[in-house]
Structures are given as structure tokens and as C-alpha cells.
Design a protein around this motif. Sequence first.
Motif, PDB file in Angstrom:
ATOM      1  N   HIS A  17      -9.066   3.534   8.132  1.00 26.58           N
ATOM      2  CA  HIS A  17      -8.573   2.440   8.972  1.00 26.58           C
ATOM      3  C   HIS A  17      -7.592   2.957  10.022  1.00 26.58           C
ATOM      4  O   HIS A  17      -7.709   2.646  11.213  1.00 26.58           O
ATOM      5  CB  HIS A  17      -7.835   1.446   8.069  1.00 26.58           C
ATOM      6  N   LYS A  77       2.946   4.913   7.151  1.00 26.29           N
ATOM      7  CA  LYS A  77       1.606   4.871   6.553  1.00 26.29           C
ATOM      8  C   LYS A  77       0.946   6.237   6.428  1.00 26.29           C
ATOM      9  O   LYS A  77       0.187   6.491   5.493  1.00 26.29           O
ATOM     10  CB  LYS A  77       0.695   3.963   7.389  1.00 26.29           C
ATOM     11  N   LYS A 137      -8.549   4.010  -2.753  1.00 26.63           N
ATOM     12  CA  LYS A 137      -8.401   2.971  -1.732  1.00 26.63           C
ATOM     13  C   LYS A 137      -7.542   3.457  -0.555  1.00 26.63           C
ATOM     14  O   LYS A 137      -7.913   3.277   0.604  1.00 26.63           O
ATOM     15  CB  LYS A 137      -7.805   1.721  -2.389  1.00 26.63           C
ATOM     16  N   ARG A 145      -1.752   7.858   3.505  1.00 23.50           N
ATOM     17  CA  ARG A 145      -3.131   7.620   3.938  1.00 23.50           C
ATOM     18  C   ARG A 145      -3.842   8.908   4.336  1.00 23.50           C
ATOM     19  O   ARG A 145      -5.043   9.045   4.134  1.00 23.50           O
ATOM     20  CB  ARG A 145      -3.140   6.664   5.125  1.00 23.50           C
ATOM     21  N   ASN A 165       0.821  -1.217   0.000  1.00 18.18           N
ATOM     22  CA  ASN A 165       0.000   0.000   0.000  1.00 18.18           C
ATOM     23  C   ASN A 165       0.856   1.269   0.000  1.00 18.18           C
ATOM     24  O   ASN A 165       0.733   2.117   0.874  1.00 18.18           O
ATOM     25  CB  ASN A 165      -0.888   0.022   1.245  1.00 18.18           C
ATOM     26  N   ASP A 170      -6.396  -5.001  -2.394  1.00 20.40           N
ATOM     27  CA  ASP A 170      -7.337  -4.801  -1.293  1.00 20.40           C
ATOM     28  C   ASP A 170      -7.956  -6.105  -0.827  1.00 20.40           C
ATOM     29  O   ASP A 170      -8.679  -6.769  -1.594  1.00 20.40           O
ATOM     30  CB  ASP A 170      -8.431  -3.822  -1.733  1.00 20.40           C
ATOM     31  N   ARG A 171      -7.679  -6.473   0.384  1.00 23.85           N
ATOM     32  CA  ARG A 171      -8.412  -7.525   1.084  1.00 23.85           C
ATOM     33  C   ARG A 171      -8.014  -7.434   2.560  1.00 23.85           C
ATOM     34  O   ARG A 171      -6.814  -7.427   2.876  1.00 23.85           O
ATOM     35  CB  ARG A 171      -8.084  -8.921   0.540  1.00 23.85           C
TER      36      ARG A 171
HETATM   37  C1  CS2 Z   1      -4.569  -1.967   7.159  1.00 25.48           C
HETATM   38  C2  CS2 Z   1      -4.396  -2.687   5.823  1.00 25.48           C
HETATM   39  O1  CS2 Z   1      -2.927  -2.903   8.570  1.00 25.48           O
HETATM   40  C3  CS2 Z   1      -3.278  -1.901   7.942  1.00 25.48           C
HETATM   41  O2  CS2 Z   1      -2.620  -0.878   7.970  1.00 25.48           O
HETATM   42  O3  CS2 Z   1      -5.081  -0.692   6.933  1.00 25.48           O
HETATM   43  O4  CS2 Z   1      -3.633  -3.817   5.936  1.00 25.48           O
HETATM   44  C4  CS2 Z   1      -5.743  -3.031   5.189  1.00 25.48           C
HETATM   45  O5  CS2 Z   1      -6.428  -4.002   5.936  1.00 25.48           O
HETATM   46  C5  CS2 Z   1      -5.558  -3.509   3.773  1.00 25.48           C
HETATM   47  O6  CS2 Z   1      -4.874  -2.541   3.048  1.00 25.48           O
HETATM   48  C6  CS2 Z   1      -6.907  -3.819   3.140  1.00 25.48           C
HETATM   49  O7  CS2 Z   1      -6.731  -4.029   1.802  1.00 25.48           O
END
Ligand code: CS2
Length: 490
Positions: A299, A377, A291, A381, A187, A226-227
Motif C-alpha cells: 500500500h 509507517k 498483513k 511496513r 498497525n 484489517d479493513r
Molecule cells: C493504509 C491502511 O492508510 C494506510 O496507511 O495502508 O490504513 C490500510 O488501508 C489498512 O491497514 C487496511 O487494513
Amino acid sequence: MRLSAATLAALPPDIARPAYDLDAVKVGMVHLGVGAFHRVHQAVYADDLLAAGHLDWGICGASLRAPDTADALDPQDGLYGLCVRSGEGDAVRVIGSLRRLLVAPRDPSALLAAMADPGVRIVSLTVTEKGYCHDPASGALDEAHPDIVADLATPARPRSVPGLLVEALRLRRAAGLPPFTVLCCDNLPANGETVARVTRRFAELRDPDLGAWIAGDVAFPSTMVDRIAPATTDADRALVSGRMGLTDAWPVMAEPFSQWVIEDNFPHGRPPFETVGAQMVADVAPFEHMKLRLLNGAHSTLAYLGYLAGHETIADAMADAPFARLVERLQDEEMTPTLHVPPGTDVDAYKRALRERFRNPALRHRTWQIAMDGSQKLPQRLLAAARERLAAGAPVTFIALGVAAWMRYVTGIDETGAPIDVRDPLAARLRAIADAAGRDPGMLARGLIGVREVFGDDLANQPVFVSTVTGHLAQLLRDGAGRTVAHAVG
Ligand code: CS2
């Protein structure tokens, strides 16, 4: 009895399993970072390809650090259970696409040989954000990173991702083979380009001639992956093994949803990914922004605030009405206006589906797990969207709340005075800044915004950003996360 090729036939009939001949599969992809995400995502698409008869596209999965995945799966012939969890129940399926497992520190030359094998055309990666040895704010190779320094000194025995890619590509070139295509599945912002940048820079520092070949001949398509995949617990192991009637030492857990958008740039060939549900596109950027900002931005925001408020999982946080409202307001008011929505996408439906995914009652996705590695991150994000909004004079109220919650979290002390196990490559430095600031929100905010690798050089000079973050941080320290969220959403 252990799950393995020999015991597959003993599985109960409701458990799907490879119907193809495992011995006929050839390895066409080497994957670096064979963790849970890879095993619920790319390896499943590969399993579907194999089931459709594309037997040249098995995976050799390598761990770059710990041997635990190989140790768990080797006695199982690489087989493992995928448990898809939803409100409707759990569906278990055995995945067979991991045909070989390697542990880089145990046998570095075996990994290089696998990457240099003529049958391999793709090297894919999920090594987490921090695995690329780059500066998260600028995306440039961190030339002072200890692994980069070591790999430049002894390039034939690499341990970093750029070092491994470059040495394997050198071996291929020396053998007169075409390069492999590098497929990043982390990501990261513009993930293909980011890996290209660090790999090319490493190669240029190592050997300009090799650097020029890599710059000219190696493709680095971008992807959006994405999962949701919570880390496997002992209870999950027991559940899956119970369903199988066989012991599986390391099954993986996932939600039903899965998406893979891939830039169609594979000059040396690829499997027909589009036949197993992946979307092949010319430009991944709109999908990636959507995403990273709507899912991962929300998240991380839920993870820090939720953890501080005592919510163990994302579903617990979503069951707390002001937190669910915060996700909506962050997505609708601050993130969506920054997006170029991908063609054919209904962004409202996408967001509704996302919030349902967060509410999945069967997935126990811990806020602590998502809170990890925030320094790597936050830039893609939350901060990228904040920058765009600040430039347009638009408010950043909810984005700044997520950032302030991260700051509160990395102080390492929770709202009851108990320690927080902060996992982050910069944890020690962040903690030292927090200790020096004590409970002074202004000092804490200024100190942390001064961490260039996260905030770049510019955000410290954005008065609206600094004051909004500081205001939230003051309230988080004074009133706690629950009341701060309720206040922010009105
Ligand atoms: C989550 C991701 O752990 C994290 O930082 O935001 O792993 C998230 O579950 C995945 O990107 C979903 O595709």
C-alpha cells in the motif's frame, strides 16, 4: 430528517439496522480514537455482539483531539451508516454499538471516569501510529515528546495515550477495581507489546509503585486488524443519506473484506469475539507480519509511487500494468520469503485476494491518504523486512524502490513542480533535509537515511541498502515514477 433512534423505523427495508434495544446496552469497552477505521471495524464486530444478545459490550468512543465525530454523531444517538462498496454495488447498514461519545479536550475528567467505570473491562485504541508517543524505529517511549513531558508534569490531566491509560488505571486501583485490558488496534509492530512498553515506562517515570502494579496486572493483547476504509467525502455523505432517506452527517465507507486476529489474553473478561468472526489465537505475530508486509508495505509503495505518477487512487495505480506487476514482485520475491506463514493460511490465495481488494473499483482510496505519516509507517511496513533480507544477503530492489519513492515524496514538490501537501509529524525536518540536498540523489538519500527515528542507527551502514535506494532515487528524480516503475519490473 436526521438519522437517530427515533427515526430508525423510517429507514427503507433494504437497510439493516440494530434489532436490539439501544437503551438496554451497557458500555463494556471504552475506545480511544473513534475515527473511520474504528467505525468500520471493531464497532461492527461489537454491533454483531449486541445483535446476538451480548448487551454488556457497547462502546463509549472518545476522540482525543477534534470534536467533529462527536458533533456529527451525538444528534444521531451515536448511530451512523456503514456503506460497504464493491463492484456489485453498495450495501448500507446502520451501526448502533457506539452508545456514548466523548471528546477528551472538552471534558477530560468524563473520559477518565468512563475508563475507570466498573462495567468497563476493555480499553481499545486506534489513535494512528503517531498517537503512542514512541520512537518508531526502536519502539521505546519518546520521553522528550511534548505531550509526555506535559503529562509527567500534570499527570491528573493527561492528554497523551500513555498518560490517559496510566491515570485511568491509577483511578481503578485506588477504587479497588481490577484493571482494564488494553486492546491496541493500530498497525504497529507487536502492537500489544509496543503499547505495554510505552505505558509501563510512563507509569514507572510517574510512580514506580503504580508502574509495578501495571507491569504485573495489566494485559496488553496484540491484534492484527484489517479493513480498507477510505476517508468519507461529501459525495459519500450524499450517497448514504440518499439511500437512507435520512441525513447521516458522517457515514463511513469500507470494502467487504474484514479480518481481526486477537491474542487471547483477557484476564478480566471479554465478549465472545470468536462468535462474530474474529480469530482468537495464542500468537498474532505471523498474522501481523503477513498483513503489515504484504498489504501495508505494498500500500505505501503504491501510495508514494502512484501519487508521484499522478494516480489519485490505489485502484487507478493498480490499473497501470507495471504498478500491478511491482506489487506482485514486491510481495512474491521480497516479502513472502521473510514470513512465517500462519498455520492454515494459503499465502498465494491471500496475496491474490489482496490484489483484488486493491483493484476494488468502487472504493476511492486516495494515494495521498495512505502517504500520510510515512515516517511512522516505513519501519514496520518496509524496513523490518529489508533488514532481515540484508542480513541474509538477499536483494532489496523493490523494497528500496518504495523507500526511495517516500524520499522523493517528502521533498514536497511533485513531478510537475507543484507542491505536495506532506502530512507527517516529521514533515518540517524531512523538508529541510530535502531542501539542503536539492536534486542530488546521494545527498538526499544519505540525509534521510540519517533520520534515526525512521531508519535506526544501522541502515546507514548497509552499503547495499544505501546504494539501491540512491539508484532508484536518481531515476525517480530524472525520469519520474512511471518510467522508474516500468524499468524496475522489466
Ligand atoms: C493504509 C491502511 O492508510 C494506510 O496507511 O495502508 O490504513 C490500510 O488501508 C489498512 O491497514 C487496511 O487494513
